[in-house]
Scaffold this motif. Sequence first.
Motif, PDB file in Angstrom:
ATOM      1  N   MET A   1     102.274  14.788  46.164  1.00 41.69           N
ATOM      2  CA  MET A   1     102.766  16.016  45.579  1.00 41.69           C
ATOM      3  C   MET A   1     101.650  17.057  45.604  1.00 41.69           C
ATOM      4  N   PRO A   2     102.030  18.309  45.799  1.00 45.34           N
ATOM      5  CA  PRO A   2     101.017  19.371  45.858  1.00 45.34           C
ATOM      6  C   PRO A   2     100.403  19.664  44.483  1.00 45.34           C
ATOM      7  N   LEU A   3      99.183  20.175  44.525  1.00 45.07           N
ATOM      8  CA  LEU A   3      98.495  20.617  43.315  1.00 45.07           C
ATOM      9  C   LEU A   3      98.517  22.129  43.258  1.00 45.07           C
ATOM     10  N   LEU A   4      98.678  22.641  42.073  1.00 47.49           N
ATOM     11  CA  LEU A   4      98.640  24.077  41.845  1.00 47.49           C
ATOM     12  C   LEU A   4      97.488  24.346  40.886  1.00 47.49           C
ATOM     13  N   ARG A   5      96.565  25.217  41.270  1.00 42.47           N
ATOM     14  CA  ARG A   5      95.453  25.595  40.379  1.00 42.47           C
ATOM     15  C   ARG A   5      95.900  26.789  39.555  1.00 42.47           C
ATOM     16  N   VAL A   6      95.785  26.660  38.237  1.00 47.79           N
ATOM     17  CA  VAL A   6      96.145  27.750  37.342  1.00 47.79           C
ATOM     18  C   VAL A   6      94.938  28.144  36.502  1.00 47.79           C
ATOM     19  N   ARG A   7      94.942  29.388  36.083  1.00 53.02           N
ATOM     20  CA  ARG A   7      93.875  29.937  35.243  1.00 53.02           C
ATOM     21  C   ARG A   7      94.471  30.315  33.896  1.00 53.02           C
ATOM     22  N   VAL A   8      93.798  29.889  32.850  1.00 57.83           N
ATOM     23  CA  VAL A   8      94.248  30.180  31.496  1.00 57.83           C
ATOM     24  C   VAL A   8      93.181  31.042  30.834  1.00 57.83           C
ATOM     25  N   ASP A   9      93.568  32.232  30.371  1.00 56.07           N
ATOM     26  CA  ASP A   9      92.616  33.105  29.689  1.00 56.07           C
ATOM     27  C   ASP A   9      92.082  32.420  28.439  1.00 56.07           C
ATOM     28  N   SER A  10      90.803  32.644  28.184  1.00 54.96           N
ATOM     29  CA  SER A  10      90.152  32.015  27.042  1.00 54.96           C
ATOM     30  C   SER A  10      89.032  32.912  26.554  1.00 54.96           C
ATOM     31  N   ASP A  11      88.360  32.460  25.530  1.00 58.09           N
ATOM     32  CA  ASP A  11      87.156  33.139  25.056  1.00 58.09           C
ATOM     33  C   ASP A  11      85.991  32.164  25.233  1.00 58.09           C
ATOM     34  N   PRO A  12      84.763  32.652  25.219  1.00 58.05           N
ATOM     35  CA  PRO A  12      83.625  31.778  25.491  1.00 58.05           C
ATOM     36  C   PRO A  12      83.504  30.572  24.556  1.00 58.05           C
ATOM     37  N   SER A  13      83.769  30.747  23.263  1.00 54.39           N
ATOM     38  CA  SER A  13      83.620  29.608  22.345  1.00 54.39           C
ATOM     39  C   SER A  13      84.681  28.547  22.597  1.00 54.39           C
ATOM     40  N   THR A  14      85.914  28.957  22.877  1.00 53.46           N
ATOM     41  CA  THR A  14      86.961  27.976  23.192  1.00 53.46           C
ATOM     42  C   THR A  14      86.649  27.278  24.505  1.00 53.46           C
ATOM     43  N   ALA A  15      86.147  28.024  25.485  1.00 59.79           N
ATOM     44  CA  ALA A  15      85.799  27.427  26.770  1.00 59.79           C
ATOM     45  C   ALA A  15      84.721  26.361  26.603  1.00 59.79           C
ATOM     46  N   ARG A  16      83.717  26.639  25.766  1.00 61.17           N
ATOM     47  CA  ARG A  16      82.682  25.634  25.505  1.00 61.17           C
ATOM     48  C   ARG A  16      83.282  24.396  24.860  1.00 61.17           C
ATOM     49  N   ARG A  17      84.199  24.608  23.920  1.00 56.65           N
ATOM     50  CA  ARG A  17      84.845  23.486  23.218  1.00 56.65           C
ATOM     51  C   ARG A  17      85.681  22.652  24.188  1.00 56.65           C
ATOM     52  N   VAL A  18      86.435  23.314  25.055  1.00 57.76           N
ATOM     53  CA  VAL A  18      87.265  22.599  26.032  1.00 57.76           C
ATOM     54  C   VAL A  18      86.383  21.771  26.963  1.00 57.76           C
ATOM     55  N   ARG A  19      85.288  22.366  27.431  1.00 57.83           N
ATOM     56  CA  ARG A  19      84.365  21.651  28.317  1.00 57.83           C
ATOM     57  C   ARG A  19      83.752  20.446  27.599  1.00 57.83           C
ATOM     58  N   GLN A  20      83.379  20.622  26.339  1.00 62.48           N
ATOM     59  CA  GLN A  20      82.795  19.532  25.564  1.00 62.48           C
ATOM     60  C   GLN A  20      83.807  18.400  25.383  1.00 62.48           C
ATOM     61  N   LEU A  21      85.029  18.747  25.039  1.00 59.97           N
ATOM     62  CA  LEU A  21      86.069  17.722  24.882  1.00 59.97           C
ATOM     63  C   LEU A  21      86.284  16.972  26.191  1.00 59.97           C
ATOM     64  N   HIS A  22      86.297  17.705  27.303  1.00 62.49           N
ATOM     65  CA  HIS A  22      86.483  17.076  28.610  1.00 62.49           C
ATOM     66  C   HIS A  22      85.356  16.081  28.899  1.00 62.49           C
ATOM     67  N   GLN A  23      84.127  16.465  28.591  1.00 61.56           N
ATOM     68  CA  GLN A  23      82.990  15.579  28.820  1.00 61.56           C
ATOM     69  C   GLN A  23      83.055  14.330  27.947  1.00 61.56           C
ATOM     70  N   GLU A  24      83.730  14.435  26.808  1.00 59.80           N
ATOM     71  CA  GLU A  24      83.908  13.291  25.906  1.00 59.80           C
ATOM     72  C   GLU A  24      85.128  12.458  26.270  1.00 59.80           C
TER      73      GLU A  24
END
Length: 76
Positions: A1-24
């Motif tokens: 199945m094909p992949l679709l890359r999407v972009r979700v608007d965020s703010d810097p603090s939420t982006a840091r939190r999302v990245r941290q959660l992903h690393q965990e």
Amino acid sequence: MPLLRVRVDSDPSTARRVRQLHQEGRSHHESRESAREQVWRQGRTPAGDPIFVGVTNGRQHVQLLYDVEVYSDTAS
């Protein structure tokens, strides 16, 4: 199945939190749902859960990047 890359608007603090959660090995449910909604808005049907792949560079205008598997447009 094909992949679709999407972009979700965020703010810097939420982006840091999302990245941290992903690393965990965890996920940020709100942004995953936003990615799923973005796929629907583009007229595609998600076939799986959004997968976090990164964050765009920027100081104020940051976007979260997700890959979402979608169903093919072809019908049998």
